[in-house]
Write a protein that holds these residues in place. Structure first.
Motif, short mmCIF file in Angstrom:
data_model
loop_
_atom_site.label_atom_id
_atom_site.label_comp_id
_atom_site.label_asym_id
_atom_site.label_seq_id
_atom_site.Cartn_x
_atom_site.Cartn_y
_atom_site.Cartn_z
N ALA A 277 1.01 -1.16 -0.05
CA ALA A 277 0.02 -0.13 -0.08
C ALA A 277 0.58 1.37 0.17
O ALA A 277 0.49 2.26 -0.80
CB ALA A 277 -0.80 0.13 1.31
N ALA A 282 2.70 0.29 -10.63
CA ALA A 282 1.44 0.25 -11.15
C ALA A 282 1.11 -0.62 -12.15
O ALA A 282 1.85 -1.18 -12.85
CB ALA A 282 1.47 1.71 -12.07
N ARG A 351 2.94 3.73 -7.35
CA ARG A 351 1.41 3.90 -7.00
C ARG A 351 1.50 3.70 -5.47
O ARG A 351 2.18 2.91 -4.89
CB ARG A 351 0.59 3.10 -7.64
N SER A 352 0.49 4.29 -4.75
CA SER A 352 0.08 3.89 -3.30
C SER A 352 -1.47 4.14 -3.10
O SER A 352 -2.05 5.00 -3.97
CB SER A 352 1.09 5.07 -2.38
N PHE A 353 -1.82 3.53 -1.84
CA PHE A 353 -3.05 3.98 -1.51
C PHE A 353 -3.26 3.66 0.01
O PHE A 353 -2.52 3.11 0.69
CB PHE A 353 -4.26 3.26 -2.14
N ARG A 355 -4.61 2.74 3.78
CA ARG A 355 -5.08 1.63 4.62
C ARG A 355 -5.73 2.41 5.77
O ARG A 355 -5.48 3.48 6.16
CB ARG A 355 -4.09 0.83 5.40
N ALA A 425 -7.90 -4.41 -3.17
CA ALA A 425 -7.64 -2.87 -3.26
C ALA A 425 -6.56 -2.81 -4.51
O ALA A 425 -6.45 -2.09 -5.07
CB ALA A 425 -6.83 -2.54 -1.78
N SER A 426 -5.63 -3.71 -4.46
CA SER A 426 -4.54 -3.84 -5.64
C SER A 426 -5.35 -4.16 -6.96
O SER A 426 -4.79 -3.46 -7.86
CB SER A 426 -3.65 -4.98 -5.46
N ASP A 429 -6.76 -0.63 -7.76
CA ASP A 429 -5.76 0.16 -7.85
C ASP A 429 -5.35 0.17 -9.33
O ASP A 429 -5.11 1.11 -9.98
CB ASP A 429 -4.74 0.32 -6.81
N ARG A 433 -8.88 2.73 -10.06
CA ARG A 433 -9.89 3.40 -9.06
C ARG A 433 -9.12 3.97 -7.96
O ARG A 433 -8.17 3.50 -7.39
CB ARG A 433 -10.80 2.41 -8.50
N GLN A 434 -9.68 4.96 -7.11
CA GLN A 434 -9.43 5.58 -5.90
C GLN A 434 -9.62 4.51 -4.76
O GLN A 434 -10.95 4.36 -4.84
CB GLN A 434 -9.80 6.88 -5.59
N VAL A 435 -8.84 4.01 -4.21
CA VAL A 435 -9.31 3.15 -3.07
C VAL A 435 -8.57 3.04 -1.91
O VAL A 435 -7.45 3.78 -1.74
CB VAL A 435 -8.87 1.57 -3.78
#
Length: 470
Positions: A277, A282, A351-353, A355, A425-426, A429, A433-435
């Protein structure tokens, strides 16, 4: 004096066994990577005289044929199993002498498959262990729906009869040593505990406490989705699996990783979900090497699709290879180790998102909730117990093909504990999508103040209808 060594395969929820005496042993339901069995025998200082299968497996690729070849052992397979290789067919009541005073007896126990056979080890005429494969498990039985839908009810009834036969023929103190049931999807239900006996099962197992009609009704009502890769396991086992190649995959640089992603291949990041995360290549997917890698990757990936592995160390790649060959994913196309900064081309960004917890979700201001989607990726049976009001349901094993059905907005994705949410989520992503990955136990949702829906029985039937298989 006899011994029984247990080889555990947590990723698949299975066990194999090596049992014997002073000079010789028998391997029961061996894994594809047979070196583990060979090492166990060498540690004991015994030769492997016999390799036996309880059935043609539906959930993993066996190493039985290869183990018999390299050890010189006789390969015992149920006589009614349709296989295309030479083996010693085994019928009900057949016996073989494993070692001095040690005899292995075949007991026909159809139900998990029509040809399923259990094996009872006796020392000096006294039964000392029952290797029950997918028949009598800890607190349950193997599922009867993996062979042919038209046979499911008949096999469920056979499971009831087979469990009772074992209980009738064996003493209470005899250990029950199943292959499935430690998280395996071949088990019809998940039970607590990792050891049992005939006596313990006689008191608690529904197959031994309920009449056949009640047992069958309960068993069939509890069946869930079958992992997609199961369709490939029995044919591979019936044909006779080839030896495995666990040599390191060819290394891939950032340019090659980009080409493979552009070609639509799967690039799988084995790092833990926290690290993924925080920063990842990407388009890559996160299947934690320490989780149920083989089960979920084999379930989700289009069968035969090339897979490239990313990990921090070569040892993590090697561990993943060993897990994957057990389900027929034999050779990664390539691999890269190190850090994600080494996996991107110059000028490209990771990329990152974020948690979050269920408390974080509950704390989202009301005005922001209109642009928020709560996505539940649990199985239908889990959601039937309770779910977050207004959430969208797409089981994890269906998500890759249904990403386009997820409503617009920031997607807060959750499961029961965090692992499947990280996979989901992966996937989201990678689709742009924004997750937000909810890395939390579902039992924290209600205390956090999130409104839960507890379906009535009719609603639960509808939930199961939406998600008919595990």
């Amino acid at each position: 004096m006899f011994f029984v060594d247990t080889l555990e395969f947590e990723g698949l929820g299975n066990r194999s066994y090596l049992a014997g005496g002073r000079t010789a042993a028998v391997a029961i339901d061996p894994p594809r990577d047979v070196d583990r069995v060979v090492t166990a025998a060498a540690r004991r200082g015994v030769r492997i005289a016999y390799v036996v299968e309880t059935h043609v497996h539906n959930d993993y690729v066996t190493g039985g044929l290869e183990l018999a070849r390299i050890s010189g052992a006789r390969y015992l397979v149920p006589a009614d199993a349709a296989v295309s290789f030479a083996r010693t067919p085994v019928a009900d009541g057949d016996t073989v002498a494993v070692d001095e005073d040690l005899v292995l007896r075949a007991v026909a126990t159809p139900g998990h498959t029509p040809h399923h056979t259990s094996y009872v080890l006796a020392e000096s005429g006294r039964d000392v262990a029952a290797f029950t494969g997918g028949s009598l498990l800890i607190g349950t039985v193997g599922r009867p729906d993996l062979v042919e839908p038209r046979l499911t009810e008949r096999l469920a009834r056979a499971q009831h009869a087979s469990a009772r036969r074992l209980a009738d023929e064996l003493a209470d103190e005899v250990p029950v040593l199943p292959t499935h049931g430690f998280g395996s999807f071949c088990s019809s239900a998940q039970a607590e505990g990792d050891a049992t006996t005939i006596g313990a099962e006689r008191r608690t197992n529904a197959a031994l406490t309920k009449d056949v009609d009640a047992f069958v009704a309960e068993l069939l009502a509890g069946l869930e989705d079958v992992p997609a890769y199961y369709a490939h396991m029995a044919p591979a086992n019936a044909a006779g699996p080839a030896p495995v190649d666990l040599t390191p995959p060819r290394p891939a640089d950032a340019e090659e990783l980009a080409r493979r992603l552009a070609a639509g291949e799967w690039v799988v990041d084995l790092r833990n979900r926290v690290a993924f995360a925080a920063g990842h290549l990407a388009g890559s997917f996160n299947f934690e090497g320490a989780g149920k890698l083989a089960t979920y990757l084999a379930w989700l990936i289009p069968w035969g699709k090339p897979v490239t592995l990313l990990a921090e160390t070569p040892e993590q790649v090697a561990d993943a290879q060993r897990e994957l060959v057990r389900v027929g994913i034999d050779r990664p196309a390539a691999a890269a180790t190190g850090t994600p900064e080494q996996w991107v081309r110059a000028g490209e960004e990771l990329r990152s998102f974020p948690r979050a917890t269920f408390a974080d979700l509950a704390a989202v201001p009301e005005k922001e909730r209109q642009d928020l989607v709560v996505l539940d990726v649990r199985r239908g049976s889990e959601r039937a117990g309770a779910y977050i009001e207004g959430s969208v349901h797409v089981p994890i094993h269906e998500l890759h093909g249904r990403v386009g059905e997820v409503p617009p907005g920031v997607v807060w994705v959750h499961c029961a504990g965090g692992m499947r949410a990280a996979i989901a989520a992966s996937l989201l992503d990678a689709a742009g999508r924004q997750v937000v990955a909810v890395d939390d136990g579902f039992d924290a949702a209600a205390p956090a103040g999130l409104p839960l829906v507890h379906p009535e029985p009719a609603d639960r039937d509808q939930q199961d209808g939406d998600d008919p298989a595990r």
